[in-house]
Design a protein around this motif. Structure first.
Motif, mmCIF file in Angstrom:
data_model
loop_
_atom_site.group_PDB
_atom_site.id
_atom_site.type_symbol
_atom_site.label_atom_id
_atom_site.label_comp_id
_atom_site.label_asym_id
_atom_site.label_seq_id
_atom_site.Cartn_x
_atom_site.Cartn_y
_atom_site.Cartn_z
ATOM 1 N N ALA A 83 8.130 6.604 2.790
ATOM 2 C CA ALA A 83 7.928 7.430 1.599
ATOM 3 C C ALA A 83 9.263 7.942 1.064
ATOM 4 N N LYS A 84 10.143 8.359 1.950
ATOM 5 C CA LYS A 84 11.471 8.815 1.523
ATOM 6 C C LYS A 84 12.268 7.674 0.907
ATOM 7 N N GLU A 85 12.218 6.501 1.524
ATOM 8 C CA GLU A 85 12.940 5.343 0.998
ATOM 9 C C GLU A 85 12.439 4.956 -0.394
ATOM 10 N N LEU A 86 11.136 5.131 -0.617
ATOM 11 C CA LEU A 86 10.538 4.761 -1.900
ATOM 12 C C LEU A 86 10.469 5.944 -2.877
ATOM 13 N N ALA A 87 11.027 7.091 -2.474
ATOM 14 C CA ALA A 87 11.110 8.297 -3.306
ATOM 15 C C ALA A 87 9.745 8.890 -3.657
ATOM 16 N N TYR A 88 8.867 8.959 -2.671
ATOM 17 C CA TYR A 88 7.577 9.632 -2.837
ATOM 18 C C TYR A 88 7.605 10.928 -2.057
ATOM 19 N N GLY A 89 6.829 11.887 -2.530
ATOM 20 C CA GLY A 89 6.758 13.184 -1.872
ATOM 21 C C GLY A 89 5.547 13.308 -0.975
ATOM 22 N N GLN A 90 5.396 14.493 -0.410
ATOM 23 C CA GLN A 90 4.301 14.728 0.522
ATOM 24 C C GLN A 90 2.942 14.758 -0.165
ATOM 25 N N ILE A 91 2.915 15.152 -1.412
ATOM 26 C CA ILE A 91 1.645 15.144 -2.138
ATOM 27 C C ILE A 91 1.115 13.716 -2.229
ATOM 28 N N GLU A 92 1.995 12.789 -2.579
ATOM 29 C CA GLU A 92 1.600 11.386 -2.644
ATOM 30 C C GLU A 92 1.215 10.854 -1.269
ATOM 31 N N MET A 93 1.926 11.306 -0.233
ATOM 32 C CA MET A 93 1.629 10.851 1.117
ATOM 33 C C MET A 93 0.240 11.300 1.569
ATOM 34 N N ILE A 94 -0.119 12.522 1.252
ATOM 35 C CA ILE A 94 -1.440 13.026 1.633
ATOM 36 C C ILE A 94 -2.526 12.236 0.923
ATOM 37 N N GLU A 95 -2.353 12.032 -0.352
ATOM 38 C CA GLU A 95 -3.338 11.251 -1.110
ATOM 39 C C GLU A 95 -3.399 9.817 -0.589
ATOM 40 N N ALA A 96 -2.243 9.243 -0.266
ATOM 41 C CA ALA A 96 -2.188 7.857 0.213
ATOM 42 C C ALA A 96 -2.872 7.696 1.565
ATOM 43 N N THR A 124 1.999 -2.023 4.928
ATOM 44 C CA THR A 124 1.652 -2.691 3.670
ATOM 45 C C THR A 124 0.650 -1.876 2.863
ATOM 46 N N VAL A 125 -0.408 -1.445 3.508
ATOM 47 C CA VAL A 125 -1.460 -0.696 2.800
ATOM 48 C C VAL A 125 -0.959 0.679 2.384
ATOM 49 N N PHE A 126 -0.157 1.336 3.230
ATOM 50 C CA PHE A 126 0.360 2.656 2.901
ATOM 51 C C PHE A 126 1.240 2.606 1.656
ATOM 52 N N GLU A 127 2.094 1.598 1.556
ATOM 53 C CA GLU A 127 2.941 1.465 0.369
ATOM 54 C C GLU A 127 2.097 1.227 -0.878
ATOM 55 N N GLU A 128 1.067 0.409 -0.753
ATOM 56 C CA GLU A 128 0.146 0.166 -1.872
ATOM 57 C C GLU A 128 -0.558 1.463 -2.283
ATOM 58 N N LYS A 129 -1.002 2.223 -1.303
ATOM 59 C CA LYS A 129 -1.732 3.461 -1.589
ATOM 60 C C LYS A 129 -0.797 4.560 -2.105
ATOM 61 N N ASP A 151 0.427 8.321 15.265
ATOM 62 C CA ASP A 151 1.566 7.629 15.853
ATOM 63 C C ASP A 151 2.458 6.969 14.798
ATOM 64 N N LEU A 152 1.927 6.780 13.598
ATOM 65 C CA LEU A 152 2.697 6.120 12.539
ATOM 66 C C LEU A 152 3.249 7.107 11.502
ATOM 67 N N LEU A 153 3.121 8.390 11.781
ATOM 68 C CA LEU A 153 3.655 9.401 10.862
ATOM 69 C C LEU A 153 5.160 9.238 10.632
ATOM 70 N N PRO A 154 5.977 9.023 11.656
ATOM 71 C CA PRO A 154 7.417 8.840 11.399
ATOM 72 C C PRO A 154 7.703 7.644 10.473
ATOM 73 N N LEU A 155 6.994 6.545 10.680
ATOM 74 C CA LEU A 155 7.159 5.373 9.813
ATOM 75 C C LEU A 155 6.759 5.712 8.381
ATOM 76 N N ALA A 156 5.663 6.427 8.223
ATOM 77 C CA ALA A 156 5.174 6.790 6.888
ATOM 78 C C ALA A 156 6.170 7.695 6.166
ATOM 79 N N VAL A 157 6.693 8.670 6.867
ATOM 80 C CA VAL A 157 7.668 9.592 6.262
ATOM 81 C C VAL A 157 8.932 8.826 5.862
ATOM 82 N N LYS A 158 9.384 7.942 6.739
ATOM 83 C CA LYS A 158 10.586 7.149 6.442
ATOM 84 C C LYS A 158 10.378 6.278 5.208
#
Length: 100
Positions: free
Chosen positions: A38-51, A74-79, A29-36
């Motif tokens: 990650a894009k704002e912070l200039a991270y890619g999908q590889i980083e998102m999967i690891e995070a 908070t934790v997702f940005e840290e990870k 349910d938080l995938l849209p927030l995570a994608v948003k």
């Protein structure tokens, strides 16, 4: 793990994989927030999967007590930052070993 999620031209397979990780960890349910974020912070999908994998580990150690969405953000940005460092060190180590 890092090399199997290299971006492909159409992105379909990679998007499906990313969604699967979020479903497995219970944060679909938080995938849209995570994608948003990650894009704002200039991270890619590889980083998102690891995070999200790192976040799942943290979930079992320190689960959210009140606001799940705020905890996730908070934790997702840290990870994401940790994931970027892990990936860069992995690539540097791989490059170093190749040059030996």
């Amino acid at each position: 793990m890092f090399t199997q999620f290299i971006t492909n031209p159409n992105g379909n397979m990679q998007n499906r994989k990313l969604e699967e990780f979020f479903v497995i960890t219970g944060f679909h349910d938080l995938l849209p927030l995570a994608v948003k974020r990650a894009k704002e912070l200039a991270y890619g999908q590889i980083e998102m999967i690891e995070a999200i994998c790192k976040l799942s580990d943290k979930l079992y150690q320190y689960p959210p007590t009140k606001n799940r969405t705020a905890w996730f953000k908070t934790v997702f940005e840290e990870k994401l930052r940790e994931a970027k460092g892990d990936i860069l060190s992995y690539k540097a180590k791989k490059k170093h070993l190749r040059n030996k």
